[in-house]
Design a protein around this motif. Structure first.
Motif, PDB file in Angstrom:
ATOM      1  N   TRP A  57       0.855   3.323   3.195  1.00  0.00           N
ATOM      2  CA  TRP A  57       1.666   2.732   4.259  1.00  0.00           C
ATOM      3  C   TRP A  57       3.127   3.129   4.095  1.00  0.00           C
ATOM      4  CZ3 TRP A  57       5.711  -0.855   4.127  1.00  0.00           C
ATOM      5  CH2 TRP A  57       6.066  -1.419   5.358  1.00  0.00           C
ATOM      6  N   LYS A  77       3.623   6.783   5.126  1.00  0.00           N
ATOM      7  CA  LYS A  77       3.648   6.962   6.580  1.00  0.00           C
ATOM      8  C   LYS A  77       4.960   6.463   7.172  1.00  0.00           C
ATOM      9  CE  LYS A  77      -1.369   6.781   7.201  1.00  0.00           C
ATOM     10  NZ  LYS A  77      -2.533   6.010   7.739  1.00  0.00           N
ATOM     11  N   LYS A  78       5.453   5.335   6.658  1.00  0.00           N
ATOM     12  CA  LYS A  78       6.737   4.819   7.120  1.00  0.00           C
ATOM     13  C   LYS A  78       7.864   5.791   6.774  1.00  0.00           C
ATOM     14  CE  LYS A  78       5.872   0.835   9.088  1.00  0.00           C
ATOM     15  NZ  LYS A  78       6.276   0.548  10.500  1.00  0.00           N
ATOM     16  N   ASP A 138       0.836  -1.198   0.000  1.00  0.00           N
ATOM     17  CA  ASP A 138       0.000   0.000   0.000  1.00  0.00           C
ATOM     18  C   ASP A 138       0.875   1.254   0.000  1.00  0.00           C
ATOM     19  OD1 ASP A 138      -2.845   1.139   0.511  1.00  0.00           O
ATOM     20  OD2 ASP A 138      -1.599   2.109   2.024  1.00  0.00           O
TER      21      ASP A 138
END
Length: 252
Positions: free
Chosen positions: A84, A87-88, A81
């Protein structure tokens, strides 16, 4: 048009200041450490084992750097994703900033911004991962784009890896002909050669310790960090080609 003083006096010129990221503004590569951070040590190690044979092929010069980069992206980011990963990337920037970034590089970015220059990163590392760093620096970003379908990474690079001649092409796609600018560029690997060659002010390993800068100075007889493009391109190319598989960051 107002006259600007930008370190050197420039009259009626727009200045574009372009920084490579990995190994130039940072102490080392960022992409692989990001993958280790994002996936965790155990999963990272498992997937890295899948790259053993491609890495051997690369070292034996049977695979290009771009091909190895594609295998790395495919191995780690297929079906992941995109949100994801974003955000990481924000978390990675927060926890690694002070260990990763070169203070002298950060000061130079600030100086270019304060001088009124147009400032951008131009990196082979994925733009998705570098965006938090560019945002924190307050500058624009050009990086390798990853293909996304319905919010999911396909594991493929969209377009070309942003290194070598593609750095110049990507810059021209955003800023137009580079001849309309006084181009300042900072780089540290073979992947930055075309960018440095296009610049009026070319800075090679400008933030590196002196012994690393001396390697190129000894080859072409220039002061470290100044005027690389003004000297014999053939000599530079020979030096870069010799180091291509041993001295380049994965992200570069």
């Amino acid at each position: 048009m107002k006259e600007k003083v930008l370190g050197l006096e420039t009259r009626g010129e727009k200045v574009l200041s372009v920084f490579d990221f990995d190994g130039t503004l940072t102490r080392h590569d960022s992409f692989v450490p990001f993958l280790k951070f994002a996936f965790g040590r155990r999963e990272f190690s498992r997937r890295v084992l899948m790259l053993a044979l491609p890495s051997i092929s690369f070292l034996a010069r049977r695979m290009t750097r771009d091909e190895l980069k594609s295998r790395l992206v495919s191995t780690f980011l297929t079906g992941v994703d995109a949100e994801w990963v974003s955000k990481k990337a924000v978390d990675f920037c927060a926890v690694s900033w002070f260990q990763l970034m070169r203070p002298s590089g950060l000061s130079s970015v600030v100086a270019e911004l304060e001088s009124g220059s147009e400032v951008t990163l131009c990196s082979a590392s994925p733009a998705l991962i570098l965006k938090p760093f560019a945002d924190r620096l307050g500058i624009k970003l050009i990086g390798t784009e990853l293909e996304v379908v319905a919010g999911v990474l396909t594991g493929r690079i969209a377009g070309n890896n942003c290194r070598c001649e593609n750095k110049v092409l990507r810059l021209e796609a955003v800023y137009g002909p580079l001849t309309q600018y006084r181009l300042r560029a900072w780089g540290d690997t073979r992947g930055d050669y075309e960018l440095l060659s296009a610049a009026q002010e070319a800075h090679w390993r400008y933030f590196h310790p002196a012994w690393r800068r001396l390697r190129l100075r000894g080859a072409i007889g220039v002061k470290p960090g100044v005027g690389v493009a003004a000297h014999t391109n053939q000599q530079i190319a020979v030096k870069f080609d010799r180091d291509a598989n041993t001295d380049d960051q994965q992200g570069a």
